[in-house]
Motif scaffolding. Sequence first.
Motif, short mmCIF file in Angstrom:
data_model
loop_
_atom_site.label_atom_id
_atom_site.label_comp_id
_atom_site.label_asym_id
_atom_site.label_seq_id
_atom_site.Cartn_x
_atom_site.Cartn_y
_atom_site.Cartn_z
N MET A 137 0.93 -1.30 0.17
CA MET A 137 0.29 0.00 -0.10
C MET A 137 0.79 1.39 0.11
SD MET A 137 -3.20 1.21 0.10
CE MET A 137 -4.14 -0.43 0.16
N ASN A 138 0.58 2.24 -0.86
CA ASN A 138 1.21 3.52 -0.86
C ASN A 138 1.09 4.28 0.35
OD1 ASN A 138 2.66 3.37 -3.53
ND2 ASN A 138 0.45 3.50 -4.17
N LYS A 139 1.96 5.14 0.86
CA LYS A 139 1.65 5.92 2.17
C LYS A 139 1.14 7.41 1.69
CE LYS A 139 5.78 4.26 4.67
NZ LYS A 139 6.61 3.44 3.95
N LYS A 140 0.66 7.71 2.72
CA LYS A 140 0.02 8.94 2.54
C LYS A 140 1.19 10.09 2.60
CE LYS A 140 -4.12 8.33 5.32
NZ LYS A 140 -4.86 8.84 6.74
N LEU A 141 1.12 11.01 1.80
CA LEU A 141 1.95 12.09 1.47
C LEU A 141 2.00 13.10 2.51
CD1 LEU A 141 1.32 13.39 -2.37
CD2 LEU A 141 3.12 12.01 -1.57
N VAL A 187 -2.41 13.10 -10.92
CA VAL A 187 -1.83 11.72 -10.77
C VAL A 187 -0.26 11.91 -10.56
CG1 VAL A 187 -1.60 9.61 -11.57
CG2 VAL A 187 -3.35 10.65 -12.18
N ARG A 188 0.14 11.41 -9.48
CA ARG A 188 1.44 11.18 -8.96
C ARG A 188 1.89 10.06 -9.40
NH1 ARG A 188 5.10 10.00 -5.32
NH2 ARG A 188 6.80 11.10 -4.98
N CYS A 189 2.85 9.75 -10.50
CA CYS A 189 3.29 8.69 -10.58
C CYS A 189 4.46 8.09 -9.75
CB CYS A 189 4.00 8.64 -12.23
SG CYS A 189 2.93 9.29 -13.32
N ALA A 230 2.19 19.03 3.04
CA ALA A 230 2.68 19.83 1.98
C ALA A 230 2.69 19.53 0.81
CB ALA A 230 4.03 20.56 2.45
N GLU A 231 3.02 18.26 0.70
CA GLU A 231 3.08 17.56 -0.94
C GLU A 231 1.73 17.47 -1.50
OE1 GLU A 231 5.95 14.39 -1.61
OE2 GLU A 231 7.07 14.96 0.03
N ALA A 232 0.70 16.89 -0.39
CA ALA A 232 -0.47 16.81 -0.81
C ALA A 232 -1.19 18.01 -1.35
CB ALA A 232 -1.43 16.06 0.56
N LYS A 233 -0.87 19.07 -0.66
CA LYS A 233 -1.41 20.52 -1.07
C LYS A 233 -0.89 20.73 -2.43
CE LYS A 233 -2.63 22.48 3.22
NZ LYS A 233 -2.53 23.56 4.10
N THR A 234 0.38 20.31 -2.43
CA THR A 234 1.06 20.76 -4.02
C THR A 234 0.36 19.99 -5.17
OG1 THR A 234 3.16 21.23 -2.90
CG2 THR A 234 3.12 20.47 -5.31
N LEU A 235 0.00 18.68 -4.80
CA LEU A 235 -0.69 17.98 -5.81
C LEU A 235 -2.09 18.28 -6.13
CD1 LEU A 235 0.17 15.52 -7.52
CD2 LEU A 235 -0.95 14.00 -6.10
N LEU A 236 -2.72 18.98 -5.07
CA LEU A 236 -4.15 19.56 -5.15
C LEU A 236 -4.03 20.78 -6.11
CD1 LEU A 236 -5.80 19.06 -1.71
CD2 LEU A 236 -6.80 18.23 -3.64
N ILE A 275 -6.77 11.80 -3.01
CA ILE A 275 -6.42 13.02 -2.16
C ILE A 275 -7.65 14.17 -2.50
CG2 ILE A 275 -4.91 14.98 -1.40
CD1 ILE A 275 -2.74 13.13 -2.08
N THR A 276 -8.50 14.46 -1.61
CA THR A 276 -9.36 15.32 -1.84
C THR A 276 -9.34 16.64 -0.95
OG1 THR A 276 -11.11 14.05 -0.54
CG2 THR A 276 -11.37 13.85 -2.47
N ALA A 277 -9.88 17.69 -1.02
CA ALA A 277 -9.89 18.83 -0.10
C ALA A 277 -10.95 19.06 0.53
CB ALA A 277 -9.55 19.98 -0.80
N ASP A 278 -10.79 19.25 1.91
CA ASP A 278 -12.10 19.53 2.59
C ASP A 278 -12.47 20.94 2.42
OD1 ASP A 278 -10.45 21.13 4.46
OD2 ASP A 278 -10.54 19.90 6.19
N ALA A 279 -13.55 21.42 3.15
CA ALA A 279 -14.16 22.86 2.91
C ALA A 279 -13.01 23.81 3.18
CB ALA A 279 -15.37 23.01 3.76
#
Length: 132
Positions: free
Chosen positions: A1-5, A37-39, A8-14, A110-114
């Motif tokens: 299973m991949n790990k959560k980012l 998508v992050r490869c 800060a990296e998750a926000k960059t992908l968003l 990864i989704t964003a909350d409000a």
Amino acid sequence: MNKKLPAAEAKTLLAHARDAMANAICPRSGFAVGAAVRCADGTIVTGSNVESPTVLQSACAERVALLKALSDGQRAFTHIAIIAAKRPAVPPCGLCRQMLMEFAPELIVITADAAGEPRQRPLIELLPDPFL
Ligand code: THU
């Protein structure tokens, strides 16, 4: 299973997904979506939703991003970020969940909350007991 980012990296992908959303073609729904998508090698490939103006068909941002990456030769994917203009949190539709599962069973979605904060969930939580 991949790990959560890291957040800060998750926000960059968003942010990549948000940029891609600017290219959405959505004359019928008016619902613009962007995905990134992050490869596995770190490459980021983006997509927006594309609706045919006259015929009832559309491609979701998630599948556009995945297909672009596959077509570029990418075969392993770790994360996908999804964002929409009219709703902060847009989980992938059923068709996208199935296709993402087929090509990236260990993907983190990864989704964003409000408040714009990333929410990271394994795809398997969104599509338990998949047909593969
Ligand atoms: N859409 C996406 O691109 N991704 C989703 O996760 C949900 C829906 C698109 C399809 C259609 O162009 C529009 O949003 C309205 O459903």
